[in-house]
Design a protein around this motif. Structure first.
Motif, PDB file in Angstrom:
ATOM      1  N   ARG A 195      -1.062  -4.287  16.724  1.00 25.20           N
ATOM      2  CA  ARG A 195      -2.437  -3.815  16.892  1.00 25.20           C
ATOM      3  C   ARG A 195      -2.460  -2.341  17.256  1.00 25.20           C
ATOM      4  N   ARG A 196      -1.544  -1.933  18.111  1.00 25.99           N
ATOM      5  CA  ARG A 196      -1.517  -0.538  18.541  1.00 25.99           C
ATOM      6  C   ARG A 196      -1.124   0.392  17.388  1.00 25.99           C
ATOM      7  N   LEU A 197      -0.244  -0.043  16.514  1.00 23.16           N
ATOM      8  CA  LEU A 197       0.199   0.778  15.379  1.00 23.16           C
ATOM      9  C   LEU A 197      -0.849   0.875  14.276  1.00 23.16           C
ATOM     10  N   GLN A 198      -1.704  -0.110  14.155  1.00 28.34           N
ATOM     11  CA  GLN A 198      -2.780  -0.150  13.157  1.00 28.34           C
ATOM     12  C   GLN A 198      -2.282   0.143  11.731  1.00 28.34           C
ATOM     13  N   PRO A 199      -1.370  -0.693  11.213  1.00 29.43           N
ATOM     14  CA  PRO A 199      -0.818  -0.416   9.879  1.00 29.43           C
ATOM     15  C   PRO A 199      -1.853  -0.460   8.758  1.00 29.43           C
ATOM     16  N   LEU A 200      -2.826  -1.351   8.852  1.00 30.69           N
ATOM     17  CA  LEU A 200      -3.834  -1.430   7.787  1.00 30.69           C
ATOM     18  C   LEU A 200      -4.694  -0.174   7.741  1.00 30.69           C
ATOM     19  N   LYS A 201      -5.011   0.381   8.895  1.00 26.94           N
ATOM     20  CA  LYS A 201      -5.775   1.626   8.936  1.00 26.94           C
ATOM     21  C   LYS A 201      -4.968   2.766   8.304  1.00 26.94           C
ATOM     22  N   HIS A 202      -3.672   2.786   8.590  1.00 27.24           N
ATOM     23  CA  HIS A 202      -2.794   3.815   8.031  1.00 27.24           C
ATOM     24  C   HIS A 202      -2.693   3.684   6.508  1.00 27.24           C
ATOM     25  N   LEU A 203      -2.527   2.458   6.012  1.00 22.77           N
ATOM     26  CA  LEU A 203      -2.457   2.231   4.564  1.00 22.77           C
ATOM     27  C   LEU A 203      -3.774   2.575   3.890  1.00 22.77           C
ATOM     28  N   ASP A 204      -4.880   2.210   4.517  1.00 19.89           N
ATOM     29  CA  ASP A 204      -6.196   2.511   3.952  1.00 19.89           C
ATOM     30  C   ASP A 204      -6.409   4.018   3.813  1.00 19.89           C
ATOM     31  N   ALA A 205      -5.889   4.786   4.756  1.00 18.99           N
ATOM     32  CA  ALA A 205      -6.025   6.253   4.689  1.00 18.99           C
ATOM     33  C   ALA A 205      -5.313   6.818   3.461  1.00 18.99           C
ATOM     34  N   ASN A 206      -4.261   6.151   2.982  1.00 21.13           N
ATOM     35  CA  ASN A 206      -3.537   6.603   1.799  1.00 21.13           C
ATOM     36  C   ASN A 206      -4.238   6.231   0.499  1.00 21.13           C
ATOM     37  N   LEU A 207      -5.327   5.500   0.592  1.00 22.42           N
ATOM     38  CA  LEU A 207      -6.079   5.098  -0.598  1.00 22.42           C
ATOM     39  C   LEU A 207      -7.395   5.859  -0.716  1.00 22.42           C
ATOM     40  N   LYS A 208      -7.475   7.002  -0.110  1.00 19.98           N
ATOM     41  CA  LYS A 208      -8.669   7.836  -0.194  1.00 19.98           C
ATOM     42  C   LYS A 208      -8.347   9.070  -1.014  1.00 19.98           C
ATOM     43  N   PRO A 209      -9.032   9.386  -2.074  1.00 20.56           N
ATOM     44  CA  PRO A 209     -10.081   8.579  -2.692  1.00 20.56           C
ATOM     45  C   PRO A 209      -9.487   7.349  -3.362  1.00 20.56           C
ATOM     46  N   ASP A 210     -10.290   6.313  -3.466  1.00 11.38           N
ATOM     47  CA  ASP A 210      -9.842   5.054  -4.056  1.00 11.38           C
ATOM     48  C   ASP A 210      -9.526   5.267  -5.535  1.00 11.38           C
ATOM     49  N   PRO A 211      -8.308   4.910  -5.974  1.00 10.56           N
ATOM     50  CA  PRO A 211      -7.937   5.092  -7.385  1.00 10.56           C
ATOM     51  C   PRO A 211      -8.781   4.276  -8.362  1.00 10.56           C
ATOM     52  N   GLY A 212      -9.454   3.237  -7.899  1.00 14.29           N
ATOM     53  CA  GLY A 212     -10.368   2.509  -8.769  1.00 14.29           C
ATOM     54  C   GLY A 212      -9.786   1.309  -9.488  1.00 14.29           C
ATOM     55  N   SER A 213      -8.504   1.054  -9.338  1.00 16.59           N
ATOM     56  CA  SER A 213      -7.900  -0.124  -9.960  1.00 16.59           C
ATOM     57  C   SER A 213      -6.771  -0.618  -9.068  1.00 16.59           C
ATOM     58  N   ASP A 214      -6.396  -1.877  -9.256  1.00 18.12           N
ATOM     59  CA  ASP A 214      -5.296  -2.425  -8.461  1.00 18.12           C
ATOM     60  C   ASP A 214      -3.988  -1.695  -8.743  1.00 18.12           C
ATOM     61  N   ILE A 215      -3.744  -1.397 -10.024  1.00 22.12           N
ATOM     62  CA  ILE A 215      -2.520  -0.672 -10.391  1.00 22.12           C
ATOM     63  C   ILE A 215      -2.530   0.714  -9.765  1.00 22.12           C
ATOM     64  N   GLY A 216      -3.668   1.373  -9.791  1.00 21.57           N
ATOM     65  CA  GLY A 216      -3.785   2.690  -9.183  1.00 21.57           C
ATOM     66  C   GLY A 216      -3.539   2.655  -7.689  1.00 21.57           C
ATOM     67  N   ARG A 217      -4.032   1.597  -7.029  1.00 20.20           N
ATOM     68  CA  ARG A 217      -3.818   1.468  -5.585  1.00 20.20           C
ATOM     69  C   ARG A 217      -2.347   1.249  -5.266  1.00 20.20           C
ATOM     70  N   VAL A 218      -1.681   0.422  -6.056  1.00 23.12           N
ATOM     71  CA  VAL A 218      -0.251   0.192  -5.850  1.00 23.12           C
ATOM     72  C   VAL A 218       0.528   1.493  -6.069  1.00 23.12           C
ATOM     73  N   CYS A 219       0.191   2.222  -7.123  1.00 22.28           N
ATOM     74  CA  CYS A 219       0.855   3.508  -7.389  1.00 22.28           C
ATOM     75  C   CYS A 219       0.640   4.487  -6.233  1.00 22.28           C
ATOM     76  N   ALA A 220      -0.592   4.538  -5.720  1.00 22.81           N
ATOM     77  CA  ALA A 220      -0.891   5.449  -4.609  1.00 22.81           C
ATOM     78  C   ALA A 220      -0.100   5.077  -3.368  1.00 22.81           C
ATOM     79  N   LEU A 221      -0.029   3.788  -3.072  1.00 22.01           N
ATOM     80  CA  LEU A 221       0.727   3.364  -1.888  1.00 22.01           C
ATOM     81  C   LEU A 221       2.222   3.577  -2.064  1.00 22.01           C
ATOM     82  N   GLU A 222       2.745   3.284  -3.247  1.00 28.19           N
ATOM     83  CA  GLU A 222       4.175   3.507  -3.477  1.00 28.19           C
ATOM     84  C   GLU A 222       4.529   4.979  -3.367  1.00 28.19           C
ATOM     85  N   SER A 223       3.700   5.846  -3.934  1.00 30.41           N
ATOM     86  CA  SER A 223       4.035   7.268  -3.888  1.00 30.41           C
ATOM     87  C   SER A 223       3.840   7.858  -2.499  1.00 30.41           C
ATOM     88  N   SER A 224       2.872   7.346  -1.743  1.00 29.48           N
ATOM     89  CA  SER A 224       2.638   7.920  -0.412  1.00 29.48           C
ATOM     90  C   SER A 224       3.519   7.302   0.661  1.00 29.48           C
TER      91      SER A 224
END
Length: 90
Positions: A2-31
């Motif tokens: 809870r203190r680390l807030q991993p979902l909040k950290h991952l969500d920050a890497n998806l801004k702006p939202d790539p608009g597709s599931d594949i785009g989101r996976v690519c954004a998370l993998e690259s970041s």
């Protein structure tokens, strides 16, 4: 966790939202995985064995410009991205 807030950290890497599931996976993998693991490992391995290693394309502005094209590609190929790269080089 809870203190680390991993979902909040991952969500920050998806801004702006790539608009597709594949785009989101690519954004998370690259970041996350590419930056934090693969680049470090490639750098270490290359220097440890006196080799020059080519790492994946990581120029942020180029990736941003190419991102809209990636979900439409069945396989990421240089030939398919070449027209978009030429337009960027302008």
């Amino acid at each position: 966790m809870r203190r680390l807030q991993p979902l909040k950290h991952l969500d920050a890497n998806l801004k702006p939202d790539p608009g597709s599931d594949i785009g989101r996976v690519c954004a998370l993998e690259s970041s996350q995985y590419l930056r934090n693991q693969l680049l470090r490992d490639a750098d270490w391995a290359g220097m440890a064995h006196s080799l020059e290693i080519r790492v994946p394309l990581v120029h942020a502005a180029t990736l941003e410009a190419l991102a809209p094209s990636l979900p439409r590609l069945k396989r990421a190929r240089k030939a398919a991205l070449r027209p978009r790269l030429k337009a960027l080089a302008g």
